[in-house]
Enzyme design. Structure first.
Site, PDB file in Angstrom:
ATOM      1  N   ASN A  87       0.804  -1.225   0.000  1.00  0.00           N
ATOM      2  CA  ASN A  87       0.000   0.000   0.000  1.00  0.00           C
ATOM      3  C   ASN A  87       0.842   1.283   0.000  1.00  0.00           C
ATOM      4  O   ASN A  87       0.440   2.277  -0.597  1.00  0.00           O
ATOM      5  CB  ASN A  87      -0.920  -0.021   1.230  1.00  0.00           C
ATOM      6  CG  ASN A  87      -1.505   1.330   1.554  1.00  0.00           C
ATOM      7  OD1 ASN A  87      -2.427   1.797   0.886  1.00  0.00           O
ATOM      8  ND2 ASN A  87      -0.946   2.014   2.564  1.00  0.00           N
ATOM      9  N   TYR A 152       4.300   8.615 -11.297  1.00  0.00           N
ATOM     10  CA  TYR A 152       3.271   7.943 -10.484  1.00  0.00           C
ATOM     11  C   TYR A 152       2.396   7.045 -11.362  1.00  0.00           C
ATOM     12  O   TYR A 152       2.180   5.868 -11.054  1.00  0.00           O
ATOM     13  CB  TYR A 152       2.432   9.016  -9.790  1.00  0.00           C
ATOM     14  CG  TYR A 152       1.371   8.494  -8.847  1.00  0.00           C
ATOM     15  CD1 TYR A 152       1.715   8.067  -7.565  1.00  0.00           C
ATOM     16  CD2 TYR A 152       0.030   8.447  -9.228  1.00  0.00           C
ATOM     17  CE1 TYR A 152       0.741   7.604  -6.690  1.00  0.00           C
ATOM     18  CE2 TYR A 152      -0.946   7.985  -8.359  1.00  0.00           C
ATOM     19  CZ  TYR A 152      -0.583   7.572  -7.095  1.00  0.00           C
ATOM     20  OH  TYR A 152      -1.555   7.102  -6.224  1.00  0.00           O
TER      21      TYR A 152
HETATM   22  P1  NDP Z   1      -1.191   8.476   2.993  1.00  0.00           P
HETATM   23  O1  NDP Z   1      -0.136   9.500   2.747  1.00  0.00           O
HETATM   24  O2  NDP Z   1      -2.301   8.790   3.908  1.00  0.00           O
HETATM   25  O3  NDP Z   1      -0.511   7.119   3.460  1.00  0.00           O
HETATM   26  C1  NDP Z   1       0.663   6.650   2.920  1.00  0.00           C
HETATM   27  C2  NDP Z   1       1.294   5.773   3.977  1.00  0.00           C
HETATM   28  O4  NDP Z   1       2.461   5.185   3.413  1.00  0.00           O
HETATM   29  C3  NDP Z   1       1.735   6.569   5.189  1.00  0.00           C
HETATM   30  O5  NDP Z   1       1.374   5.882   6.358  1.00  0.00           O
HETATM   31  C4  NDP Z   1       3.248   6.674   5.032  1.00  0.00           C
HETATM   32  O6  NDP Z   1       3.841   6.673   6.328  1.00  0.00           O
HETATM   33  C5  NDP Z   1       3.556   5.396   4.263  1.00  0.00           C
HETATM   34  N1  NDP Z   1       4.746   5.517   3.429  1.00  0.00           N
HETATM   35  C6  NDP Z   1       5.020   6.441   2.488  1.00  0.00           C
HETATM   36  N2  NDP Z   1       6.234   6.214   1.959  1.00  0.00           N
HETATM   37  C7  NDP Z   1       6.737   5.136   2.592  1.00  0.00           C
HETATM   38  C8  NDP Z   1       7.952   4.415   2.512  1.00  0.00           C
HETATM   39  N3  NDP Z   1       8.927   4.791   1.675  1.00  0.00           N
HETATM   40  N4  NDP Z   1       8.118   3.331   3.311  1.00  0.00           N
HETATM   41  C9  NDP Z   1       7.140   2.942   4.165  1.00  0.00           C
HETATM   42  N5  NDP Z   1       5.982   3.594   4.298  1.00  0.00           N
HETATM   43  C10 NDP Z   1       5.784   4.675   3.523  1.00  0.00           C
HETATM   44  O7  NDP Z   1      -1.698   8.096   1.522  1.00  0.00           O
HETATM   45  P2  NDP Z   1      -2.973   7.287   1.026  1.00  0.00           P
HETATM   46  O8  NDP Z   1      -3.574   6.492   2.106  1.00  0.00           O
HETATM   47  O9  NDP Z   1      -3.801   8.225   0.275  1.00  0.00           O
HETATM   48  O10 NDP Z   1      -2.260   6.302  -0.040  1.00  0.00           O
HETATM   49  C11 NDP Z   1      -2.040   4.919   0.174  1.00  0.00           C
HETATM   50  C12 NDP Z   1      -1.863   4.253  -1.183  1.00  0.00           C
HETATM   51  O11 NDP Z   1      -3.035   4.426  -1.946  1.00  0.00           O
HETATM   52  C13 NDP Z   1      -0.727   4.831  -2.014  1.00  0.00           C
HETATM   53  O12 NDP Z   1      -0.056   3.803  -2.707  1.00  0.00           O
HETATM   54  C14 NDP Z   1      -1.443   5.745  -2.986  1.00  0.00           C
HETATM   55  O13 NDP Z   1      -0.709   5.914  -4.170  1.00  0.00           O
HETATM   56  C15 NDP Z   1      -2.709   4.965  -3.216  1.00  0.00           C
HETATM   57  N6  NDP Z   1      -3.845   5.737  -3.713  1.00  0.00           N
HETATM   58  C16 NDP Z   1      -4.428   6.723  -2.963  1.00  0.00           C
HETATM   59  C17 NDP Z   1      -5.543   7.394  -3.454  1.00  0.00           C
HETATM   60  C18 NDP Z   1      -6.271   8.432  -2.660  1.00  0.00           C
HETATM   61  O14 NDP Z   1      -7.212   9.035  -3.205  1.00  0.00           O
HETATM   62  N7  NDP Z   1      -5.932   8.696  -1.411  1.00  0.00           N
HETATM   63  C19 NDP Z   1      -6.080   7.104  -4.787  1.00  0.00           C
HETATM   64  C20 NDP Z   1      -5.383   6.054  -5.464  1.00  0.00           C
HETATM   65  C21 NDP Z   1      -4.303   5.405  -4.946  1.00  0.00           C
HETATM   66  P3  NDP Z   1       5.264   7.397   6.630  1.00  0.00           P
HETATM   67  O15 NDP Z   1       5.207   8.737   5.960  1.00  0.00           O
HETATM   68  O16 NDP Z   1       5.336   7.432   8.103  1.00  0.00           O
HETATM   69  O17 NDP Z   1       6.300   6.498   6.027  1.00  0.00           O
END
Ligand code: NDP
Length: 249
Positions: A87, A152
């Protein structure tokens, strides 16, 4: 029908947003979940909210050298990983001609290379057990063109290739691979951005037949279903969970 008792799910980026929504739903259905991310504070807060069936590891998915250690530690101290949810993701929004090679690579590394590397590591444990479900979180940018997200959209589209190849290689072992393409899912950041740009908000909602943004539990429920035995004959697909956004005019 959807029961995850006895399952252990590793959810990257499970401390917030969609990942947290998936963790919540899976715990409600009986799974134990391991959430990862880079911020210990965020993970601790999530763990407190999710309770005793949630465990966390501070781990950056791009730190591929430590994937083996992460998975081995979970296997030894929590139990066999039967569900992997890839995710964690990031994006850099810029006109395509302004994106540097380093920026492009950073996004590909987090959303694709790290996803493959972690999946490969988890598969080494799942294969001998002949049991497992791997879920990839893709995006609407894999279905239609959105401006300024070249790296992306390339990374999220490439996840379909992974799903298909892994499926034909390993479906006979009982391990399933599926992707979810979330539509526009509410987060503080997304709502703030939409409030600043009412035209964009109107455009998104006008082509989303159900007429609302999604919430993390919408994705959580779909992920729990795809991970469960209720989806035993479903593999190699990408499921849009988007209120109809992908087909809305
Ligand atoms: P958030 O920013 O709320 O969550 C992303 C999470 O990923 C955070 O908890 C962050 O924690 C963690 N993260 C980011 N980079 C890393 C890394 N390098 N290693 C480990 N953890 C990481 O985003 P969303 O919930 O919106 O997104 C989740 C997924 O859903 C993503 O892949 C996004 O592309 C996808 N998505 C989201 C959409 C939306 O509308 N929200 C639509 C389509 C897809 P921390 O920063 O502490 O590492």
């Amino acid at each position: 029908m959807v029961d995850l008792k006895g399952d252990i799910a590793l959810i990257t980026g499970g401390g917030s947003g969609i990942g947290l929504g998936i963790a919540q739903e899976m715990i409600q259905l009986g799974a134990r979940v391991v959430i990862t991310g880079r911020s210990a504070d965020k993970l601790e807060k999530a763990q407190k909210a999710l309770g005793k069936n949630c465990f966390f590891y501070v781990h950056d998915v791009t730190d591929k050298a430590h994937h083996h250690e992460l998975v081995e530690d979970i296997e030894n101290h929590i139990g066999p990983v039967s569900i992997l949810v890839n995710n964690a993701g990031r994006q850099i929004k810029k006109p395509s001609v302004d994106i540097s090679d380093a920026e492009f690579d950073e996004v590909i590394d987090t959303n694709l290379s790290a996803v493959f590397a972690l999946t490969r590591e988890v598969l080494k444990y799942m294969l001998p057990r002949r049991k497992g479900a791997v879920i990839f979180i893709s995006s609407m940018t894999a279905f239609y063109g959105l401006p300024q997200v070249a790296a992306y959209s390339a990374s999220k589209s490439a996840l379909f290739g992974l799903v298909r190849t892994l499926t034909v290689e390993y479906a006979h072992t009982g391990i399933r691979f599926n992707a979810i393409a979330p539509g526009f899912i509410e987060s503080k950041m997304m709502l703030a951005a939409m409030e600043k740009d009412p035209l964009r908000k109107e455009k998104v909602l006008s082509r989303t037949p159900v007429g609302r943004f999604g919430i993390p539990s919408d994705i959580g429920k779909a992920a729990a279903f795809l991970a469960s035995d209720a989806a035993a004959f479903i593999t190699g697909i990408c499921l849009p969970v988007d209120g109809g956004n992908a087909i809305g005019f």
